[in-house]
Design an enzyme around this catalytic site. Structure first.
Site, PDB file in Angstrom:
ATOM      1  CB  SER A 138      -0.819   0.028   1.227  1.00 40.56           C
ATOM      2  OG  SER A 138      -1.908   0.991   1.130  1.00 40.56           O
ATOM      3  CG  ASP A 281      -6.766  -1.828  -4.376  1.00 43.01           C
ATOM      4  OD1 ASP A 281      -7.186  -1.239  -3.669  1.00 43.01           O
ATOM      5  OD2 ASP A 281      -5.423  -2.129  -4.121  1.00 43.01           O
ATOM      6  CG  HIS A 309      -5.950  -1.783  -0.548  1.00 47.95           C
ATOM      7  ND1 HIS A 309      -5.121  -1.649  -1.557  1.00 47.95           N
ATOM      8  CD2 HIS A 309      -5.153  -1.501   0.668  1.00 47.95           C
ATOM      9  CE1 HIS A 309      -3.961  -0.744  -0.987  1.00 47.95           C
ATOM     10  NE2 HIS A 309      -4.258  -0.713   0.280  1.00 47.95           N
TER      11      HIS A 309
END
Length: 327
Positions: A138, A281, A309
């Site tokens: 991330s 995502d 995600h």
């Protein structure tokens, strides 16, 4: 992001369980905005042993709102510390390293600032002139993209996981909405902290797909779980740190910071790449990372399940196998 913890195996080696947080002072740190962070400090944890050639170090910076402690379970499943010297680093603004919550007058920062601070840590405190690899999840993936463009000769391999080289329109909508929720609570610190309850709802709405939530959660438990998630966010995240790292992510654009276009990147970047994206995502849109990987004709893995995600945790075996082969 903390919820990743629940999707990675928590089985770690004894060395991981015994390790403690350390701090390094990197002195006065000048940001990209020409502001000074006095007595700037970074938190970090190390695992494994640095070899005699100092050629086996891997840097793993934190995700948005996460800490090096949160990373332990992830790193324990991804990296063989009998071979590699692993450095988990708390990114600026996360509440462990220098941040609004622990540093009066803390300025706005960028992803490049996070990376520059980590470079100082690695070169001055660890006295390394090379990293075998940089990897992250991330916002850690965003830092990984920034590392290979900021210091192209310093890193041998890079693994950005559900990160992005440049924020998409959709990403900007999400991060600015979370920021706005806190700002609309006014200047009262208690009200701003309580606003994190609503931030939690928006955040979780984008963390996984509708299909994932329908498959894994009961509608009858939604209100109770929303309340618990909100309380956890209030307790676990300082709103000023949250905004600080959101601002940093909103600034993410490796083409702007490097001065190189996408067509120039193949000649600029020296590191070998393994780019991992989640095709569904809704928190960090995969388009720009996919575009980047294809332009560089590099190693590329798509996670195609419904976890959004959270896909690196849901598809752990696929991720671990790709990383092991790449390293």
């Amino acid at each position: 992001m903390k919820k990743f913890l629940f999707f990675f195996s928590l089985c770690t080696t004894q060395i991981f369980a015994q390790n403690t947080l350390k701090f390094a002072s990197i002195g006065q740190f000048k940001t990209q905005g020409s502001k000074i962070i006095k007595n700037c400090k970074l938190g970090y944890r190390t695992f494994g042993q640095l070899n005699a050639e100092k050629s086996n170090a891997i840097l793993f910076p934190t995700w948005f709102g996460g800490t090096s402690e949160n990373l332990i379970a992830n790193a324990g499943t991804m990296i063989d510390t009998t071979k590699f010297y692993l450095i988990l680093v708390d990114a600026l603004g996360n509440g462990i390293s220098s941040s609004p919550s622990n540093t009066p007058g803390f300025p706005d920062i960028t992803i490049r600032d996070m990376v520059n601070a980590e470079y100082t840590l690695i070169t001055k405190n660890f006295q390394l002139n090379h990293l075998y690899a940089v990897m992250g999840i991330s916002m850690g993936g965003m830092q990984t993209f920034e590392w290979i463009t900021a210091y192209p000769d310093f890193v041998e391999k890079a693994i950005p996981i559900v990160g992005t080289p440049k924020q998409s329109y959709y990403d900007i909508l999400l991060w600015k909405t979370e920021w706005n929720i806190i700002e609309q609570a006014g200047k009262n610190p208690v009200a701003r902290k309580n606003a994190m309850r609503q931030v939690a709802t928006v955040h979780n709405l984008n963390l996984a797909t509708p299909d994932y939530y329908v498959r894994t959660e009961k509608a009858e438990e939604a209100y109770a779980k929303m309340q618990k998630s909100g309380e956890d966010r209030v307790k676990g995240n300082n709103p000023e740190n949250w905004i600080c790292q959101i601002k940093a992510m909103l600034s993410q654009d490796i083409y702007q910071t490097s001065g190189k276009s996408l067509s120039e990147m193949p000649n600029h970047i020296k590191a070998k790449l393994l780019v991992i994206v989640a095709t569904r995502d809704a928190m960090v849109n995969p388009y720009t990372a996919t575009e980047f990987a294809k332009a560089l004709n590099t190693n590329y893995v798509e996670l195609t399940g419904d976890c959004g995600h959270l896909a690196p945790g849901c598809e752990t075996d696929k991720v671990k196998k790709a990383i092991a082969a790449f390293l």
